[in-house]
Design a protein around this motif. Structure first.
Motif, PDB file in Angstrom:
ATOM      1  N   TYR A   3       0.691  -1.409  -0.186  1.00  9.96           N
ATOM      2  CA  TYR A   3       0.021  -0.189  -0.287  1.00  9.96           C
ATOM      3  C   TYR A   3       0.827   1.071   0.273  1.00  9.96           C
ATOM      4  CZ  TYR A   3       1.210  -1.217   4.737  1.00  9.96           C
ATOM      5  OH  TYR A   3       1.688  -1.409   6.088  1.00  9.96           O
ATOM      6  N   ASN A   4       0.504   2.212  -0.981  1.00  9.87           N
ATOM      7  CA  ASN A   4       0.609   3.644  -0.758  1.00  9.87           C
ATOM      8  C   ASN A   4       0.314   5.106   0.239  1.00  9.87           C
ATOM      9  OD1 ASN A   4       3.419   2.353  -2.255  1.00  9.87           O
ATOM     10  ND2 ASN A   4       2.316   2.140  -3.815  1.00  9.87           N
ATOM     11  N   LEU A   5       0.544   5.801   0.355  1.00 10.69           N
ATOM     12  CA  LEU A   5      -0.101   6.854   0.241  1.00 10.69           C
ATOM     13  C   LEU A   5      -1.110   7.294  -0.743  1.00 10.69           C
ATOM     14  CD1 LEU A   5       0.514   9.730   2.310  1.00 10.69           C
ATOM     15  CD2 LEU A   5       1.575  10.671   0.779  1.00 10.69           C
ATOM     16  N   ASN A   6      -1.949   7.508  -0.401  1.00 11.23           N
ATOM     17  CA  ASN A   6      -3.039   8.598  -0.932  1.00 11.23           C
ATOM     18  C   ASN A   6      -4.136   7.187  -1.649  1.00 11.23           C
ATOM     19  OD1 ASN A   6      -3.159  11.318  -0.730  1.00 11.23           O
ATOM     20  ND2 ASN A   6      -2.191  11.318  -2.658  1.00 11.23           N
ATOM     21  N   ASP A   7      -3.388   5.881  -1.672  1.00 17.27           N
ATOM     22  CA  ASP A   7      -4.065   4.397  -1.404  1.00 17.27           C
ATOM     23  C   ASP A   7      -5.902   4.647  -0.459  1.00 17.27           C
ATOM     24  OD1 ASP A   7      -2.761   3.594  -3.507  1.00 17.27           O
ATOM     25  OD2 ASP A   7      -1.618   1.762  -2.293  1.00 17.27           O
ATOM     26  N   ILE A   8      -6.813   4.028  -1.258  1.00 22.06           N
ATOM     27  CA  ILE A   8      -7.808   3.714  -0.962  1.00 22.06           C
ATOM     28  C   ILE A   8      -8.067   2.261  -0.210  1.00 22.06           C
ATOM     29  CG2 ILE A   8     -11.189   3.422  -1.012  1.00 22.06           C
ATOM     30  CD1 ILE A   8      -9.465   6.023  -1.300  1.00 22.06           C
ATOM     31  N   VAL A   9      -8.698   2.195   0.969  1.00 24.16           N
ATOM     32  CA  VAL A   9      -8.056   0.409   1.740  1.00 24.16           C
ATOM     33  C   VAL A   9      -9.687  -0.152   2.919  1.00 24.16           C
ATOM     34  CG1 VAL A   9      -5.610   0.649   2.093  1.00 24.16           C
ATOM     35  CG2 VAL A   9      -7.147   1.145   3.547  1.00 24.16           C
ATOM     36  N   GLU A  10      -9.871  -1.313   2.666  1.00 23.32           N
ATOM     37  CA  GLU A  10     -10.671  -1.424   3.214  1.00 23.32           C
ATOM     38  C   GLU A  10      -9.857  -2.285   3.788  1.00 23.32           C
ATOM     39  OE1 GLU A  10     -14.551  -4.578   2.517  1.00 23.32           O
ATOM     40  OE2 GLU A  10     -13.973  -3.678   0.995  1.00 23.32           O
ATOM     41  N   MET A  11     -10.697  -1.948   6.038  1.00 25.47           N
ATOM     42  CA  MET A  11      -9.996  -2.487   6.910  1.00 25.47           C
ATOM     43  C   MET A  11     -11.473  -3.065   7.374  1.00 25.47           C
ATOM     44  SD  MET A  11      -7.726  -0.329   7.566  1.00 25.47           S
ATOM     45  CE  MET A  11      -7.335  -0.526   8.897  1.00 25.47           C
ATOM     46  N   TRP A  23     -10.820   3.705   3.424  1.00 25.94           N
ATOM     47  CA  TRP A  23     -10.309   4.802   4.267  1.00 25.94           C
ATOM     48  C   TRP A  23      -9.008   5.060   3.312  1.00 25.94           C
ATOM     49  CZ3 TRP A  23     -11.634   6.329   9.284  1.00 25.94           C
ATOM     50  CH2 TRP A  23     -11.660   5.316  10.579  1.00 25.94           C
ATOM     51  N   GLN A  24      -8.775   6.349   3.469  1.00 26.48           N
ATOM     52  CA  GLN A  24      -7.733   6.770   2.472  1.00 26.48           C
ATOM     53  C   GLN A  24      -6.433   7.234   3.367  1.00 26.48           C
ATOM     54  OE1 GLN A  24      -8.494  10.496   0.726  1.00 26.48           O
ATOM     55  NE2 GLN A  24      -5.819  10.315  -0.419  1.00 26.48           N
ATOM     56  N   ILE A  25      -4.668   6.424   2.813  1.00 33.28           N
ATOM     57  CA  ILE A  25      -3.919   6.903   3.707  1.00 33.28           C
ATOM     58  C   ILE A  25      -3.946   8.166   3.412  1.00 33.28           C
ATOM     59  CG2 ILE A  25      -1.632   5.588   3.669  1.00 33.28           C
ATOM     60  CD1 ILE A  25      -2.309   3.283   2.742  1.00 33.28           C
ATOM     61  N   ILE A  26      -3.426   8.973   4.696  1.00 35.01           N
ATOM     62  CA  ILE A  26      -2.861  10.139   4.127  1.00 35.01           C
ATOM     63  C   ILE A  26      -1.768  10.730   4.813  1.00 35.01           C
ATOM     64  CG2 ILE A  26      -5.825  11.063   3.938  1.00 35.01           C
ATOM     65  CD1 ILE A  26      -5.504  11.883   7.334  1.00 35.01           C
ATOM     66  N   ARG A  27      -0.856   9.357   5.832  1.00 33.53           N
ATOM     67  CA  ARG A  27       0.117   9.952   6.651  1.00 33.53           C
ATOM     68  C   ARG A  27       1.371   8.647   6.321  1.00 33.53           C
ATOM     69  NH1 ARG A  27       3.263   9.369  11.404  1.00 33.53           N
ATOM     70  NH2 ARG A  27       4.697  10.890  11.020  1.00 33.53           N
ATOM     71  N   MET A  28       2.178   8.020   6.190  1.00 34.56           N
ATOM     72  CA  MET A  28       3.072   6.831   6.626  1.00 34.56           C
ATOM     73  C   MET A  28       4.191   7.473   6.935  1.00 34.56           C
ATOM     74  SD  MET A  28       2.182   4.386   2.981  1.00 34.56           S
ATOM     75  CE  MET A  28       2.949   3.635   3.154  1.00 34.56           C
ATOM     76  N   GLY A  29       5.013   6.332   7.783  1.00 36.39           N
ATOM     77  CA  GLY A  29       6.115   6.654   8.302  1.00 36.39           C
ATOM     78  C   GLY A  29       5.383   5.400   9.601  1.00 36.39           C
ATOM     79  N   CYS A  36     -11.472   8.195   7.229  1.00 39.62           N
ATOM     80  CA  CYS A  36     -12.848   7.487   6.555  1.00 39.62           C
ATOM     81  C   CYS A  36     -13.025   8.530   5.511  1.00 39.62           C
ATOM     82  CB  CYS A  36     -13.723   7.873   7.760  1.00 39.62           C
ATOM     83  SG  CYS A  36     -15.322   7.212   7.423  1.00 39.62           S
ATOM     84  N   LEU A  37     -14.018   7.360   4.128  1.00 43.58           N
ATOM     85  CA  LEU A  37     -14.090   8.446   3.267  1.00 43.58           C
ATOM     86  C   LEU A  37     -15.921   8.592   3.270  1.00 43.58           C
ATOM     87  CD1 LEU A  37     -12.643   6.662   0.161  1.00 43.58           C
ATOM     88  CD2 LEU A  37     -12.676   8.133   1.260  1.00 43.58           C
TER      89      LEU A  37
END
Length: 62
Positions: A3-11, A23-29, A36-37
């Motif tokens: 997964y990468n930044l700005n990807d849409i994921v399902e929890m 959900w949209q990933i807005i920060r990674m580290g 939540c969309l």
């Protein structure tokens, strides 16, 4: 799972707003922040917790 930044994921669990479990990933580290969309709520997880709760990455329509 990749997964990468700005990807849409399902929890695995749906958000209490009951509008969406996407959900949209807005920060990674070391931590991952997702938005939540359905209602726009923002939640931060440790990378380990995020990967445990992640169900799938929604493919982009490129």
């Amino acid at each position: 799972m990749e997964y990468n930044l700005n990807d849409i994921v399902e929890m695995k669990k749906q958000h209490p707003c009951k509008k969406s479990n996407q959900w949209q990933i807005i920060r990674m580290g070391a931590d991952i922040k997702i938005k939540c969309l359905g209602c726009g709520a923002i939640i931060m997880f440790s990378r380990r917790d995020f990967e445990k709760r992640l169900k799938k990455v929604i493919p982009h329509a490129d």
